[in-house]
Design an enzyme around this catalytic site. Sequence first.
Site, PDB file in Angstrom:
ATOM      1  N   GLU A 142       2.334  74.747   0.567  1.00 18.98           N
ATOM      2  CA  GLU A 142       2.021  75.692   1.638  1.00 18.98           C
ATOM      3  C   GLU A 142       0.542  76.033   1.644  1.00 18.98           C
ATOM      4  O   GLU A 142      -0.051  76.259   2.696  1.00 18.98           O
ATOM      5  CB  GLU A 142       2.858  76.970   1.467  1.00 18.98           C
ATOM      6  CG  GLU A 142       2.799  77.929   2.641  1.00 18.98           C
ATOM      7  CD  GLU A 142       1.637  78.909   2.584  1.00 18.98           C
ATOM      8  OE1 GLU A 142       1.350  79.567   3.588  1.00 18.98           O
ATOM      9  OE2 GLU A 142       0.999  79.026   1.512  1.00 18.98           O
TER      10      GLU A 142
ATOM     11  N   ASP B 138       4.011  77.157  -4.427  1.00 20.36           N
ATOM     12  CA  ASP B 138       2.674  76.812  -4.899  1.00 20.36           C
ATOM     13  C   ASP B 138       1.725  77.990  -4.734  1.00 20.36           C
ATOM     14  O   ASP B 138       1.991  78.931  -3.983  1.00 20.36           O
ATOM     15  CB  ASP B 138       2.124  75.590  -4.156  1.00 20.36           C
ATOM     16  CG  ASP B 138       1.940  75.829  -2.662  1.00 20.36           C
ATOM     17  OD1 ASP B 138       2.804  76.515  -2.073  1.00 20.36           O
ATOM     18  OD2 ASP B 138       0.944  75.344  -2.092  1.00 20.36           O
TER      19      ASP B 138
END
Length: 201
Positions: free
Chosen positions: A139, A75
């Site tokens: 994350e 991400d």
Amino acid sequence: MEKLFQRWYDLISIDSVSGHEVGAADYVAEVLRSMGLEPHYSYFPEDTDRQRPSVWTVLDSGKPGKTMLLIGHIDTVDVNLKNWKTNPFMPTEIDEKVYGRGSMDMKGGDAAILSTVEYFAQHKDEFSGKILVCFVADEEGLSKGTYQLVDEDVVHADYAIMAECRYNNVAVGFRGRFSFEITVKGKAGHASRYPKSEKTL
């Protein structure tokens, strides 16, 4: 080296802003399958729409030994187009620098992991034990993808390499992270806005 750069560019081209990582997860899974590895998808409970998977696999040398963890996140932070002079989802090279959302943090690292795994998948005689490979979601948020892999008892390793951006230096050891949630009842406000006082000082 060309394949490494192609995968880097491919990942940059995928919009995987934290909240919808599925495109990057599917890409990583497809590359792992091309190496003869079986990708596994992991979803944390809040992801009811199945748009935020993490992907993991294991490369086994067939010989006893320790386990190395290679881990990266798929991400990225969100995009404010007002701050961009180029298309954030089209890798653009300017003055020997590549611009694109996540180009450094951390799709370059993800591409490096894929190429490393590919090498050892083709050269199992050069290592013993296992390589655990994880590409995690969220994350940039609360690391729910990583916590879910721990909850699923996936993460067991003797050593780990996090392919996060470190420019041209390597850090031995790194800070940890402890996430928690606090529920506060009341009226939302901002610290820079003070309520009006009945008294004037």
